[in-house]
Design an enzyme around this catalytic site. Structure first.
Site, PDB file in Angstrom:
ATOM      1  N   ARG A 224       0.860  -1.184   0.000  1.00 23.56           N
ATOM      2  CA  ARG A 224       0.000   0.000   0.000  1.00 23.56           C
ATOM      3  C   ARG A 224       0.893   1.229   0.000  1.00 23.56           C
ATOM      4  NH1 ARG A 224      -3.449  -2.734  -1.654  1.00 23.56           N
ATOM      5  NH2 ARG A 224      -5.561  -3.083  -0.839  1.00 23.56           N
ATOM      6  N   GLU A 250      -2.742   8.284  -4.253  1.00 25.42           N
ATOM      7  CA  GLU A 250      -3.047   7.411  -5.378  1.00 25.42           C
ATOM      8  C   GLU A 250      -4.501   7.596  -5.779  1.00 25.42           C
ATOM      9  OE1 GLU A 250      -3.442   2.678  -5.950  1.00 25.42           O
ATOM     10  OE2 GLU A 250      -1.506   3.324  -5.150  1.00 25.42           O
ATOM     11  N   HIS A 269      -0.465   0.610 -10.014  1.00 25.25           N
ATOM     12  CA  HIS A 269      -1.236  -0.313  -9.160  1.00 25.25           C
ATOM     13  C   HIS A 269      -1.848  -1.434  -9.996  1.00 25.25           C
ATOM     14  CE1 HIS A 269      -3.581  -0.531  -5.107  1.00 25.25           C
ATOM     15  NE2 HIS A 269      -3.264  -1.737  -5.561  1.00 25.25           N
TER      16      HIS A 269
END
Length: 306
Positions: A224, A250, A269
């Site tokens: 993360r 993000e 991602h």
């Protein structure tokens, strides 16, 4: 166990639980009707979003809800949305192969300077420089769970030394506790962050940790974004390199300095969502629905309902 379920994939009709009414929802605009009867909700898998996320917002419209099933490994984004009586299950294990493959790709791309050669090819420039190697490197995996094990299995054939780190030491598995990082980082060539985001792991890798790394070490984050302190990475100015599939914030704003930070390689991602993931996720959801219909214990429970 009966009721209406809302899932991303249509269940295999050969083994569909007869007592469940299955509706499909693949994300996007929420259904206009039927949510009031939903007892089991599988949140559609989608890349990380910013702002309104209808996949999660509709949970508030499900008064009969008893189970929320994620097919992501991370679940921190859902906890505050669930009433105490709702059981939460995650997708532990479904992303292991995909994420481990991407981790290895990020390491190899960074060690062998593949982004540089891609630019040189585009500009028709031929010029070799000495290359780093993955062989004989010491790789510290921070977050030695199912994905961490999958990363290790792929690293060992490359003649690496793998150091395992988890939230707590497990001497019987040769796993170090995260409190031992200050002693482990100075000898690391590569650090892989694959931890979930919790209050304990938020900002886990910051200025102090970067300072302990040798020059030209590589930090890979596939966990993360907020596990790493973005400002601390930018402040390295290339002394320590990074390969990131997740960022904080993000999605990364177009004018964010991380885009142009020296020694930083970014992917958006995508580590967990390869072609291998989707059939595995569908098979898991099918099996989970069978357990739910039969009144059997569910798999991957991360927070039981009260």
């Amino acid at each position: 166990m009966g009721g209406r379920v809302l899932v991303q994939w249509e269940q295999n009709r050969d083994n569909a639980p007869r007592s469940l009414h299955v509706d499909l929802y693949t994300g996007g605009p929420a259904p206009d009707r039927g949510l009031e009867d939903v007892t089991f909700y599988q949140v559609p898998y989608a890349p990380s979003t910013q702002g309104v996320d209808e996949r999660l917002d509709i949970i508030a419209r499900m008064p009969e809800l008893r189970v929320v099933q994620l097919v992501s490994a991370g679940y921190e984004q859902v906890l505050d949305l669930l009433p105490d009586h709702v059981t939460l299950c995650n997708g532990r294990g479904l992303h292991d192969a995909s994420t481990a493959e991407h981790t290895l790709a990020l390491i190899l791309a960074s060690q062998r300077d593949l982004p540089r050669w891609a630019v040189d090819q585009r500009e028709h420039r031929w010029g070799s420089v000495p290359q780093r190697s993955l062989a004989d490197s010491r790789v510290v995996i921070v977050g030695y769970g199912s994905i961490g094990r999958a990363v290790e299995r792929r690293l060992l054939p490359f003649e690496t030394e793998v150091v395992r780190v988890a939230s707590r030491a497990r001497p019987e598995e040769d796993v170090h506790g995260v409190d031992e990082l200050p002693a482990l980082l100075p000898e690391a060539d590569v650090v892989v962050l694959v931890t979930p985001l919790t209050e304990r792991t938020r900002g886990l890798f910051g200025a102090d940790e970067f300072a302990l790394l040798r020059d030209d070490a590589l930090v890979v984050n596939v966990g993360r974004g907020a596990v790493m302190d973005t400002a601390a990475l930018i402040a390295q100015n290339g002394r320590v390199r990074a390969a990131l599939d997740v960022t904080d914030p993000e999605p990364l704003p177009v004018d964010h300095p991380l885009w142009d930070a020296p020694g930083v390689y970014l992917t958006p991602h995508v580590a967990g969502g390869s072609a291998a993931f989707y059939p595995r996720a569908r098979a898991f959801v099918d099996a989970q629905l069978e357990r739910w219909a039969a009144g059997e214990p569910l798999a991957n429970v991360v927070r039981p309902g009260s």
